[in-house]
Design a protein around this motif. Structure first.
Motif, short mmCIF file in Angstrom:
data_model
loop_
_atom_site.label_atom_id
_atom_site.label_comp_id
_atom_site.label_asym_id
_atom_site.label_seq_id
_atom_site.Cartn_x
_atom_site.Cartn_y
_atom_site.Cartn_z
N GLY A 1 -5.00 -14.33 -1.51
CA GLY A 1 -5.70 -13.08 -1.25
C GLY A 1 -7.14 -13.09 -1.70
O GLY A 1 -7.69 -14.11 -2.11
N ASP B 1 -11.34 -16.66 0.13
CA ASP B 1 -10.06 -16.10 -0.31
C ASP B 1 -9.18 -17.17 -0.95
O ASP B 1 -9.18 -18.34 -0.56
N ASN C 1 -4.51 -13.74 9.55
CA ASN C 1 -4.93 -12.50 8.90
C ASN C 1 -6.37 -12.57 8.46
O ASN C 1 -6.97 -13.64 8.37
N GLU D 1 -2.22 -11.04 -3.56
CA GLU D 1 -3.16 -9.91 -3.65
C GLU D 1 -3.09 -9.09 -2.37
O GLU D 1 -2.81 -9.63 -1.31
N GLY D 2 -3.37 -7.76 -2.46
CA GLY D 2 -3.51 -7.03 -1.21
C GLY D 2 -2.91 -5.65 -1.13
O GLY D 2 -2.29 -5.31 -0.13
N ARG D 3 -3.10 -4.79 -2.13
CA ARG D 3 -2.55 -3.43 -2.02
C ARG D 3 -3.31 -2.55 -1.04
O ARG D 3 -2.88 -1.43 -0.75
N TYR D 4 -4.45 -3.03 -0.52
CA TYR D 4 -5.12 -2.30 0.56
C TYR D 4 -4.77 -2.87 1.93
O TYR D 4 -5.19 -2.34 2.96
N LYS D 5 -4.02 -3.97 1.97
CA LYS D 5 -3.81 -4.68 3.22
C LYS D 5 -2.75 -3.99 4.09
O LYS D 5 -1.90 -3.25 3.60
N ARG E 1 0.84 -1.20 0.00
CA ARG E 1 0.00 0.00 0.00
C ARG E 1 0.87 1.25 0.00
O ARG E 1 0.51 2.27 -0.57
N TYR F 1 -0.40 -8.17 7.50
CA TYR F 1 -0.78 -9.09 6.43
C TYR F 1 0.39 -9.32 5.49
O TYR F 1 0.72 -10.47 5.15
N ASN G 1 -9.44 -13.15 6.54
CA ASN G 1 -9.75 -14.01 5.40
C ASN G 1 -11.18 -14.51 5.54
O ASN G 1 -11.76 -14.50 6.63
#
Length: 668
Positions: free
Chosen positions: A166, A221, A291, A242-246, A14, A250, A293
C-alpha cells in the motif's frame, strides 16, 4: 521472540461491507475505524456496523481490530473511553492505539495493539511497549530485515506486525507535522493534507535549481510480495495491507493476492498455520498492478534502494498498453502491445507529455480496426485539443480496465470450512455428526422409522447428494468426507427428513464454533512499571493530554514536552523525519561520490531547500543514522486559528503549556 505458529493476513476496511469482503477473500483479521478518533478522519463507522462485521468475521475465527490511533485532547479522553466500551461490547477483538493516555484509563479488558503512529524502530522501544501491555506491535516500514529480526528477538509475548502493501508515508509514522504547520490539519489527529505528494523545486545553498517541479517527497507504493518468506524468517507474524480509504475492488484484489502468496508459503511450512479458518477460492486472478499505485518498491527491507520515489507524478500511471499510431481531430488510433487484453468503453489511459507530466484520457467509445483486436480507434470523452503532446508513437498505459472493474463488482470469492459428515442409524431413527477441520464436533438426531430401499445404490447416492448440499453455509463437505454408518445407506430416507437434519447439524456446528472461539486476552503489563528507554521526551513523542503525561512520568521519564499540536513549538523544528534522502535520490549523497575521481571530498551534505509557491522548507541531512529532516515552522495563521478555537470553546484543552520542559520526580 514471539514463536506463534500462526500467520495473520491483516486487511483494511473503510466500512463493514468492505470488511466482510476482505474476510471472504481470505483475511485473517480486518482493521477498521470506529465512530471517531481514528487516523483516517473520514473513515469512521457506527458501532452497529462494527458489530455486523464482527459477527461475520467470527464465523471464520477471523478477528476485528478497531483503530483509535489519534492523539487525544483531555476533553476527548472520556468520549474515547466510552467508545472503547461500546466497540468491546460489540465484540471487537483489539484496539489499535497511538495515545499512551489510554493506558492510564479504566478500559474494558480489550487487547491493545501499537499503531504505526507510535514509531517503533528499535528493539528497546518495542520491548517497552510489550512490557506495558501491547499484544501486537507494528514496526516502522523503514526497517531492514536484520533490524526487524533484532526487534523480534527482543519480544517474548507480543506478535510482530509489518506493512506489506500500500501507500507509503515518506516520514516515520507519527513524525510528520508539515500538514499541521501549514494548514492546521494534523496527521496525528487523522487529517493529513498530504504535503508530501506536492511538486517542489529543489535548490542548493547557493540558490541553484537542483530539481524543478518534482514530487521529491512522494514515494512509490509498498509491495513486499517477493519478501514474505524472508519476513517470516525475521519474525513477522502479521502481514498488514494499507488502505482504509481504498475501495472495494482494491481490498478484494490485494487481499486475494496476499492470501494466495501466504498459502503458498504455508504449504511448504507445516509448522505454521493461518490465523483463521477456511479455504478461499477466487473467480479472478489477483493482480496488484490493476489497482491504483504509484509504482512499487520494497522500500528499505533489503537495504537502501535508488528507485523508491514516484518523483514524476503521485498519480496512477497504470500498466503498459501500447502506442499511438494516428491522431485525428476527434479520435486517435493505437496499437496494443503483445498479450494486452482488449479495450473497453470507459477505460482510462495515461501518457507522459513532453514535460513528463502525467495526462489522463478517459475513453468514451472504442472500436477495433482489425480482426485480432490489436489495432483500435478510440473516441475520448474530451476534445482532442485537451490532450497536450499526444502524437504518433506516444507510449500509452491503462490505469482503469473496465472489464476488471466490472468483474470485481460481482461475487469474486468463496470461503469455505471443510466439514466431515457421518450419518448413522439409531434405535429411534438417525444421528448425524458434523466435525470441522479444527475438531469442533456436534451430533443431532431425528426420530424416524426407516425402511429398506428398493434400490439401495440409488438410495445411497441420493442420501449422499442431500448431505452435500451446503451451498449457502460457510462449510463444504467433499465426497470423501461424507460417511454412512451401518446399513443407513441401504435405507430409504425422505428428503423431508434428511434436509432439516443436515441444516440442524450445520447450525449447531456453527454455534459450537462461536461458543468455542476465545476472546483475545489483554497482555498484562509487567510490574514494577517498565522504564521508558529514554529519560526525556521532545514534541516528537506526541504527548497531548494529562493522562499521556502521567503514563510517561510513571515509566521514569523526567522531562516531557508537549505535542506539536499544542502550539508551543513556534520556531523552526523538524516537521518531518524520514529515512528517504533527497540527496541520495538525486545522486548528490557524499557516500555516492566516494571513489569517483575528481569529486571525492568536494560533495558535502549541505542543506537543500524545497519550494512550492510561497511554501519553503529546509532539508537537513543527518548522515550518521542516514536520515533527512524537513525543517520549517508553524504558520502564524495556524497559531491564531488554534488560539481562537481555544477561546471559543474553553472546554477544549488545546494548549497544554504546563508540560513544556516540566521536570518529573524520579520514581522511588
Amino acid at each position: 521472540m514471539n514463536r506463534s505458529p500462526e500467520l495473520e493476513l491483516l486487511a483494511p476496511a473503510r466500512d463493514a461491507n468492505i470488511g466482510i469482503e476482505a474476510i471472504n477473500h481470505g483475511a485473517d483479521a480486518v482493521y477498521i475505524g470506529g465512530p471517531s478518533f481514528g487516523a483516517r478522519a473520514s473513515a469512521g463507522n457506527d458501532v452497529a456496523e462494527i458489530e455486523r462485521l464482527v459477527r461475520h468475521a467470527h464465523r471464520f475465527n477471523a478477528r476485528i481490530f478497531v483503530t483509535l490511533n489519534t492523539i487525544l485532547r483531555d476533553d476527548e479522553l472520556e468520549p474515547a473511553r466510552r467508545m472503547v466500551q461500546q466497540v468491546y461490547e460489540a465484540g471487537a477483538d483489539a484496539l489499535i492505539v497511538q495515545d499512551m493516555g489510554l493506558l492510564e484509563m479504566d478500559l474494558p479488558p480489550i487487547q491493545l495493539h501499537a499503531s504505526t503512529q507510535t514509531d517503533i524502530r528499535t528493539p528497546e522501544k518495542a520491548r517497552f511497549l510489550e512490557d506495558v501491555g501491547f499484544a501486537q506491535i507494528v514496526v516502522a516500514r523503514e526497517l531492514t530485515l536484520p533490524q526487524i529480526q533484532a526487534i523480534a528477538n527482543k519480544l517474548d509475548r507480543a506478535k510482530l506486525e509489518f506493512f506489506v502493501h500500500g501507500a507509503l508515508c515518506v516520514a516515520y509514522s507519527g513524525q510528520c507535522f508539515i500538514s499541521h504547520a501549514h494548514t492546521g490539519r494534523s496527521a496525528n489527529r487523522g487529517d493529513c493534507s498530504q504535503a508530501c505528494r506536492l511538486p517542489y523545486t529543489v535548490t542548493d545553498a547557493a540558490g541553484r535549481i537542483v530539481a524543478h517541479d518534482k514530487h521529491v517527497l512522494s514515494m512509490k507504493d509498498n509491495n513486499q510480495s517477493a519478501n514474505l518468506a524472508a519476513l517470516i524468517d525475521a519474525g513477522v507474524r502479521s502481514f498488514k495491507i494499507e488502505g482504509r480509504y481504498k475501495d472495494m475492488g482494491y481490498v478484494k484484489n490485494i487481499t486475494a493476492h496476499y492470501r494466495k502468496l501466504l498459502d503458498e508459503v504455508l504449504a511448504t511450512r507445516p509448522a505454521l498455520q493461518p490465523a483463521s479458518s477456511g479455504k478461499t477460492t477466487f473467480t479472478f486472478t489477483p493482480d496488484p498492478d490493476q489497482n491504483f499505485n504509484r509504482g512499487s518498491t520494497d522500500y528499505f527491507v533489503n537495504g537502501r534502494q535508488e528507485d523508491i520515489g514516484a518523483f514524476d507524478s503521485p498519480k496512477h500511471a497504470g500498466v503498459p498498453l501500447g502506442w499511438v499510431t494516428k491522431v485525428g481531430k476527434e479520435h486517435f488510433d493505437l496499437e496494443l502491445d503483445d498479450g494486452v487484453p482488449p479495450l473497453h468503453n470507459g477505460d482510462g489511459l495515461t501518457y507522459f507529455d513532453l514535460q513528463q507530466e502525467l495526462v489522463g484520457v478517459q475513453l468514451n467509445t472504442v472500436s477495433p480496426l482489425d480482426n485480432i483486436g490489436r489495432r483500435w480507434r478510440v473516441m475520448p470523452n474530451e476534445l482532442m485539443t485537451s490532450f497536450k503532446d499526444l502524437r504518433v508513437n506516444t507510449v500509452l498505459k491503462r490505469n482503469r480496465d473496465m472489464a476488471w472493474v466490472r468483474g470485481l463488482e460481482k461475487k469474486s470469492s468463496e470461503r469455505r470450512i471443510p466439514v466431515a459428515l457421518h450419518l448413522t442409524r439409531t434405535a429411534a431413527g438417525l444421528a448425524l455428526s458434523a466435525q470441522d477441520s479444527e475438531g469442533h464436533r456436534v451430533t443431532v438426531h431425528a426420530t424416524h422409522a426407516l425402511d429398506r430401499a428398493r434400490d439401495s445404490a440409488k438410495a445411497e447416492a441420493s442420501l449422499r447428494d442431500n448431505l452435500s448440499k451446503l451451498g449457502t453455509t460457510i462449510f463444504n463437505a467433499p465426497a470423501e468426507a461424507i460417511t454412512l454408518g451401518g446399513d443407513v445407506g441401504a435405507c430409504f430416507v425422505p428428503t423431508s427428513v434428511i434436509n432439516p437434519l443436515r441444516r440442524e447439524a450445520i447450525e449447531a456446528l456453527e454455534a459450537e464454533r462461536l461458543r468455542a472461539l476465545p476472546r483475545l486476552a489483554p497482555l498484562p503489563a509487567v510490574e514494577p512499571p517498565a522504564l521508558y528507554p529514554e529519560d526525556s521526551l521532545s514534541y516528537l513523542a506526541n504527548v497531548f493530554n494529562h493522562k499521556a503525561f502521567d503514563f510517561y512520568a510513571k515509566h521514569g521519564v523526567k522531562v516531557i514536552e508537549a505535542a506539536y499540536e499544542s502550539h508551543e513549538e513556534l520556531g523552526e523544528v523538524s516537521l518531518m523525519i524520514t529515512k528517504h534522502c533527497v540527496r541520495f535520490s538525486l545522486s548528490l549523497c557524499p557516500k555516492q561520490a566516494k571513489g569517483v575521481m575528481g569529486v571525492q571530498g568536494t560533495i558535502r551534505a549541505e542543506p537543500l531547500s524545497l519550494i512550492n509557491g510561497n511554501e519553503k522548507l529546509t532539508l537537513r541531512f543527518d548522515c550518521k543514522p542516514c536520515e533527512m529532516h524537513v525543517v520549517g515552522k508553524m504558520k502564524r495563521s495556524v497559531i491564531n486559528q488554534a488560539h481562537q478555537a481555544s477561546q471559543a470553546a474553553a472546554t477544549a484543552v488545546a494548549p497544554i503549556t504546563f508540560y513544556r520542559q516540566r521536570p518529573v520526580s524520579p520514581r522511588s
